[in-house]
Design a protein around this motif. Structure first.
Motif, short mmCIF file in Angstrom:
data_model
loop_
_atom_site.label_atom_id
_atom_site.label_comp_id
_atom_site.label_asym_id
_atom_site.label_seq_id
_atom_site.Cartn_x
_atom_site.Cartn_y
_atom_site.Cartn_z
N THR A 92 34.09 60.50 42.30
CA THR A 92 34.84 59.83 41.23
C THR A 92 33.91 59.37 40.10
O THR A 92 34.27 59.43 38.92
N TRP A 121 34.80 51.96 37.81
CA TRP A 121 34.00 52.26 39.00
C TRP A 121 34.89 52.21 40.24
O TRP A 121 35.78 51.36 40.31
N PRO A 122 34.67 53.08 41.22
CA PRO A 122 35.45 53.02 42.47
C PRO A 122 35.17 51.71 43.23
O PRO A 122 34.14 51.08 43.01
N SER A 124 24.64 55.68 39.73
CA SER A 124 26.07 55.44 39.57
C SER A 124 26.32 54.04 40.12
O SER A 124 25.36 53.31 40.43
N ASN A 125 27.57 53.64 40.23
CA ASN A 125 27.91 52.29 40.71
C ASN A 125 29.24 52.32 41.42
O ASN A 125 30.06 53.24 41.21
N CYS A 126 29.49 51.30 42.24
CA CYS A 126 30.83 51.01 42.72
C CYS A 126 31.03 49.51 42.68
O CYS A 126 30.08 48.75 42.53
N HIS A 180 32.50 53.74 33.86
CA HIS A 180 31.43 54.75 33.87
C HIS A 180 31.07 55.12 32.42
O HIS A 180 31.97 55.34 31.61
N VAL A 212 32.36 58.08 46.62
CA VAL A 212 32.21 57.32 45.37
C VAL A 212 31.72 58.25 44.25
O VAL A 212 32.24 58.23 43.13
#
Ligand code: MD3
Ligand code: FE
Length: 219
Positions: free
Chosen positions: A41, A88-89, A61-63, A81, A38
């Motif tokens: 990316t 976000w993935p 970060s985030n997914c 992002h 994740v």
């Protein structure tokens, strides 16, 4: 085939359930590999405080479809992002599985915030209230070094208790704990061998929006 049964959690406060060692070591290693993918990316960024722009000590970060971000303009959820502008993935499958196993939510999560704590990072006492849906729980998974986690009540002034969140632990916040004040006082560097450097990853799965109303059938 037998399904591995999930041990009963400890109830730290009404609606706050703690599964110590929910993820075994191989599951923790697999999840770290998923998170590294994740982050390839959606790289870690340094959030800033609303108005003052003071940087957080935690990197994030985030997914999932939405991600939590913070900068001079405020706290918010957004689909891209803040630095790369890329969506976000998707959630790794293991995160969806944890949500389905541990939460009683009717709806899938919409965001997973990834917090990276170096040995000196901390997170002050706060409430999570940027979501439009407080009926849904928040699910947290911890990886790497142990953290001293502080949990209070729904009023800022008032008693708190501290617990050590270790690698593989899961914490579910629902009901009256959903709006509890909480924070991370410190990281106990060197307490885990999971990561290649001292520090901790925390993953929090969240529902941001209530269920979309189905249009009423024509009468
Ligand atoms: C209690 N994260 O991302 S996880 C956060 O370890 C956050 O990174 C901390 O607080 C961390 O917002 C704590 C446990 C947690 C997560 C959400 C909660 C506790 C909570 C929401 C309501 C009450
Ligand atoms: Fe929080």
């Amino acid at each position: 085939m037998t399904l591995a049964s999930i041990p009963a959690p400890l109830e730290l406060a009404p609606g706050c359930l703690w599964w110590q060692g929910y993820l075994d070591r191989p599951a923790q290693e697999a999840l770290v590999a998923d998170i590294r993918e994740v982050l390839a990316t959606a790289p870690l960024f340094t959030p800033r405080m609303p108005r003052t722009g003071k940087p957080f000590s935690v990197r994030m970060s985030n997914c999932g479809p939405l991600g939590w971000v913070s900068d001079e303009s405020g706290y918010r959820y957004q689909p891209r992002h803040p630095e790369t502008g890329t969506p976000w993935p998707p959630f790794p499958a293991a995160l969806r599985r944890a949500w389905d196993e541990l939460s009683d939510a009717d709806l899938p999560p919409e965001a997973c915030l990834i917090n990276w704590y170096g040995p000196e990072a901390r997170m002050g006492l706060h409430q999570d209230r940027d979501e439009q849906e407080f009926a849904a729980p928040v699910l947290s998974l911890s990886l790497g070094d142990t953290a001293i986690f502080r949990l209070g009540g729904t009023e800022r002034r008032g008693g708190t208790r501290s617990i050590r969140l270790a690698s593989g632990d899961a914490l579910l916040l629902s009901g009256s704990s959903r709006l509890a004040f909480h924070g991370i006082d410190r990281i106990l560097a060197g307490t885990s061998t999971l990561l290649s450097q001292p520090g901790r990853i925390n993953l929090t799965l969240r529902r941001v929006h209530p269920a979309r109303e189905e249009p009423d059938a024509a009468l």
